[in-house]
Enzyme design. Sequence first.
Site, mmCIF file in Angstrom:
data_model
loop_
_atom_site.group_PDB
_atom_site.id
_atom_site.type_symbol
_atom_site.label_atom_id
_atom_site.label_comp_id
_atom_site.label_asym_id
_atom_site.label_seq_id
_atom_site.Cartn_x
_atom_site.Cartn_y
_atom_site.Cartn_z
ATOM 1 N N GLU A 125 -3.090 14.045 -0.445
ATOM 2 C CA GLU A 125 -4.291 12.766 0.392
ATOM 3 C C GLU A 125 -5.189 14.384 1.403
ATOM 4 O OE1 GLU A 125 -4.788 7.965 1.822
ATOM 5 O OE2 GLU A 125 -3.850 9.072 3.284
ATOM 6 N N HIS B 256 2.610 8.880 -0.077
ATOM 7 C CA HIS B 256 0.854 8.729 -0.473
ATOM 8 C C HIS B 256 0.992 9.376 -1.391
ATOM 9 C CE1 HIS B 256 -1.433 6.638 2.381
ATOM 10 N NE2 HIS B 256 -0.829 8.053 3.281
ATOM 11 N N HIS C 223 0.406 -0.985 0.001
ATOM 12 C CA HIS C 223 -0.292 0.004 0.296
ATOM 13 C C HIS C 223 0.593 1.280 0.320
ATOM 14 C CE1 HIS C 223 -3.233 -2.265 0.728
ATOM 15 N NE2 HIS C 223 -3.035 -2.993 2.104
ATOM 16 N N THR D 162 -5.687 7.246 7.563
ATOM 17 C CA THR D 162 -6.440 7.158 5.743
ATOM 18 C C THR D 162 -6.302 6.340 5.433
ATOM 19 O OG1 THR D 162 -4.488 7.911 5.092
ATOM 20 C CG2 THR D 162 -5.533 9.712 5.867
ATOM 21 N N HIS E 141 5.485 7.224 5.820
ATOM 22 C CA HIS E 141 4.798 6.298 4.409
ATOM 23 C C HIS E 141 4.577 7.904 4.275
ATOM 24 C CE1 HIS E 141 1.229 6.505 6.816
ATOM 25 N NE2 HIS E 141 0.636 6.817 6.261
ATOM 26 N N HIS F 139 3.264 11.259 5.570
ATOM 27 C CA HIS F 139 2.914 10.996 7.586
ATOM 28 C C HIS F 139 4.044 10.321 8.382
ATOM 29 C CE1 HIS F 139 -1.603 10.907 4.743
ATOM 30 N NE2 HIS F 139 -0.452 12.375 4.997
#
Length: 350
Positions: free
Chosen positions: A145, A134, A107, A249, A132, A158
């Site tokens: 996000e 996104h 992910h 999230t 991590h 994040h």
Amino acid sequence: MEKPPRGKGILIHLLLPFCCSKMLLAIIFLQISPQALAVSSESHWTYEGSHGQEHWPDTFPDCGWKAQSPVDIQMGSVQYDPSLPPIEPEGYWNPGSGDFTLINNGHTVQMSLPPSMRLHGLPSDFSAVQLHFHWGGKGHSKGSEHKVDGKSFPAELHVVHFNSEKYRNVSVAKHQPDGLAVLGIFLEQAGDVANPAYDHILDHLDKIQYAGELSQSGHFQEITIAPFNVRNLLPAHLGHYFRYNGSLTTPPCSQNVLWTVFHQPAHISVAQLETLQKSVYCTEAGEHPAELLVDNFRAPQPLNQRVVFSSFSVGPSGYSAGEIVAIIFGVILGCLSFFLAGWMVAKRIR
């Protein structure tokens, strides 16, 4: 009186209870096994498709609640809270001698952090757990996000922390209403100017290309990274940020996160962003076709009755007070320069 069984009778008499118990266990297993498989299947989630974010609430009820993250931060609705202090990281500059662990969990790209890294300036002291990313696909402007006035950034970092002042570890804290705090950092492209701090992570992505690779110990294949100055991953100015109560999230979307989203983005080069976009896969090694891990961001969620606060004064145009002063000063300086140039031209003509 009944005679005790002899010979084969004794053997049957001894084995009968054992065989019955085994049959009973087998029947129980056949009844439980489909349910266990169903739970395992239901736990699977993706960003798109039949297990995509539109379907998360079907399996993870919290994902359909009213205080979800991320959100689109509307500058015109943000409320200035002068009591919000600057964020003060502790141990970010020197995280210690223990190595960081980097994995691709299918992910995102995730790196473990030591609890010696702490945050001050929140209602409680929080200790770091992991960070991590996104991001979007190559050539796309979307990837973050959170948004600001509908604007997306190419990526978002994040940094996850747990409330170590109240709870002994993240396993306990993640079930508490005030258990987690996350820093959100927008990542913006800055041409060819690389950010050396991000190379500590990006230079190792080729070693965790595929998701689900297992070592002999049965855990995700992982690599270790020498500790580095994590503070350099954050924006230079930590005093300007947005604050609101929200959720994770990703599933299970628990609504116990105190969000701090910095107004100032961190900058990375175009090449660094492309490395993030093309180096890791959401599929396992040997699985065909191999699918790049991209577009791993959740769409903004309704704010509902929540309020987004800011630690800095925001003008009606969406600019902070300092930015408005700078703009006014620039306009005045430009007018003076134009007037001076006109005066000098007129003087020469005379």
